[in-house]
Design a protein around this motif. Structure first.
Motif, mmCIF file in Angstrom:
data_model
loop_
_atom_site.group_PDB
_atom_site.id
_atom_site.type_symbol
_atom_site.label_atom_id
_atom_site.label_comp_id
_atom_site.label_asym_id
_atom_site.label_seq_id
_atom_site.Cartn_x
_atom_site.Cartn_y
_atom_site.Cartn_z
ATOM 1 N N TYR A 1 -7.061 3.003 4.250
ATOM 2 C CA TYR A 1 -5.778 3.378 3.667
ATOM 3 C C TYR A 1 -5.611 2.727 2.296
ATOM 4 O O TYR A 1 -5.975 1.568 2.114
ATOM 5 C CB TYR A 1 -4.624 2.885 4.539
ATOM 6 C CG TYR A 1 -4.604 3.432 5.939
ATOM 7 C CD1 TYR A 1 -5.276 2.786 6.958
ATOM 8 C CD2 TYR A 1 -3.888 4.588 6.243
ATOM 9 C CE1 TYR A 1 -5.253 3.276 8.255
ATOM 10 C CE2 TYR A 1 -3.855 5.088 7.538
ATOM 11 C CZ TYR A 1 -4.544 4.430 8.532
ATOM 12 O OH TYR A 1 -4.509 4.918 9.816
ATOM 13 N N ALA B 1 -2.660 1.620 -0.586
ATOM 14 C CA ALA B 1 -1.247 1.250 -0.577
ATOM 15 C C ALA B 1 -0.833 0.770 -1.956
ATOM 16 O O ALA B 1 -1.659 0.257 -2.714
ATOM 17 C CB ALA B 1 -1.003 0.160 0.463
ATOM 18 N N PRO C 1 0.015 -6.648 4.471
ATOM 19 C CA PRO C 1 0.411 -5.231 4.519
ATOM 20 C C PRO C 1 1.901 -4.998 4.297
ATOM 21 O O PRO C 1 2.284 -4.026 3.639
ATOM 22 C CB PRO C 1 -0.020 -4.795 5.927
ATOM 23 C CG PRO C 1 -1.145 -5.712 6.276
ATOM 24 C CD PRO C 1 -0.783 -7.026 5.655
ATOM 25 N N TYR D 1 3.464 -4.114 0.855
ATOM 26 C CA TYR D 1 3.198 -2.841 0.206
ATOM 27 C C TYR D 1 4.285 -1.823 0.590
ATOM 28 O O TYR D 1 4.717 -1.760 1.731
ATOM 29 C CB TYR D 1 1.807 -2.335 0.575
ATOM 30 C CG TYR D 1 0.724 -3.144 -0.081
ATOM 31 C CD1 TYR D 1 0.308 -4.357 0.459
ATOM 32 C CD2 TYR D 1 0.127 -2.721 -1.272
ATOM 33 C CE1 TYR D 1 -0.662 -5.129 -0.164
ATOM 34 C CE2 TYR D 1 -0.856 -3.483 -1.894
ATOM 35 C CZ TYR D 1 -1.240 -4.690 -1.330
ATOM 36 O OH TYR D 1 -2.196 -5.445 -1.953
ATOM 37 N N TRP E 1 2.179 4.038 1.357
ATOM 38 C CA TRP E 1 0.900 4.141 2.037
ATOM 39 C C TRP E 1 0.419 5.584 2.055
ATOM 40 O O TRP E 1 1.214 6.518 2.148
ATOM 41 C CB TRP E 1 1.027 3.663 3.488
ATOM 42 C CG TRP E 1 1.262 2.196 3.606
ATOM 43 C CD1 TRP E 1 2.461 1.545 3.503
ATOM 44 C CD2 TRP E 1 0.275 1.189 3.821
ATOM 45 N NE1 TRP E 1 2.276 0.186 3.648
ATOM 46 C CE2 TRP E 1 0.945 -0.050 3.850
ATOM 47 C CE3 TRP E 1 -1.106 1.214 4.006
ATOM 48 C CZ2 TRP E 1 0.260 -1.255 4.046
ATOM 49 C CZ3 TRP E 1 -1.774 0.030 4.205
ATOM 50 C CH2 TRP E 1 -1.095 -1.192 4.224
#
Length: 124
Positions: free
Chosen positions: A95, A97, A108, A111, A114
């Motif tokens: 992924y 982001a 994570p 972010y 996405w």
């Protein structure tokens, strides 16, 4: 609002290479730091690499240092992940982001946007 679309995933043999791309919509792409994460089945999403808005500052997970390279082309609103010397343990959904704050972070939750992910499968 920023929309992110990953591409470039696929099936590759161990030792091979792939280049992932993440195309972003929106005029403010160049202000954001960008990251790549991955998630294997049954595992949590993990950090892979990140780059500052200019690409001048980068950060990598220890597991990919020396094998993966993150780069970006702000004129094309695209960030890349060049993956070399791939291993079966690199198999995951990858992924991209975007972080509005511009931090080059491994977390994570920092972010804001996405993508949907692209599958990378490395066979032994």
């Amino acid at each position: 609002q920023v929309q992110l679309v990953e591409s470039g995933g696929g099936l590759v043999q161990a030792g091979g290479s792939l280049r992932l791309s993440c195309a972003a919509s929106g005029r403010t792409f160049s202000r954001y730091s960008m990251g790549w994460f991955r998630q294997a089945p049954g595992k949590e999403r993990e950090f892979v690499a990140a780059a500052s808005w200019s690409g001048g500052s980068t950060n990598y997970a220890d597991s990919v240092k020396g094998r993966f390279t993150i780069s970006r082309d702000n004129a094309k609103n695209t960030v890349y992940l060049q993956m070399n010397s791939l291993k079966p343990e690199d198999t995951a959904v990858y992924y991209c982001a975007a972080d509005r704050a511009g931090w080059v972070t491994q977390t994570p939750k920092e972010y804001d946007y996405w993508g949907q992910g692209t599958q990378v499968t490395v066979s032994s």
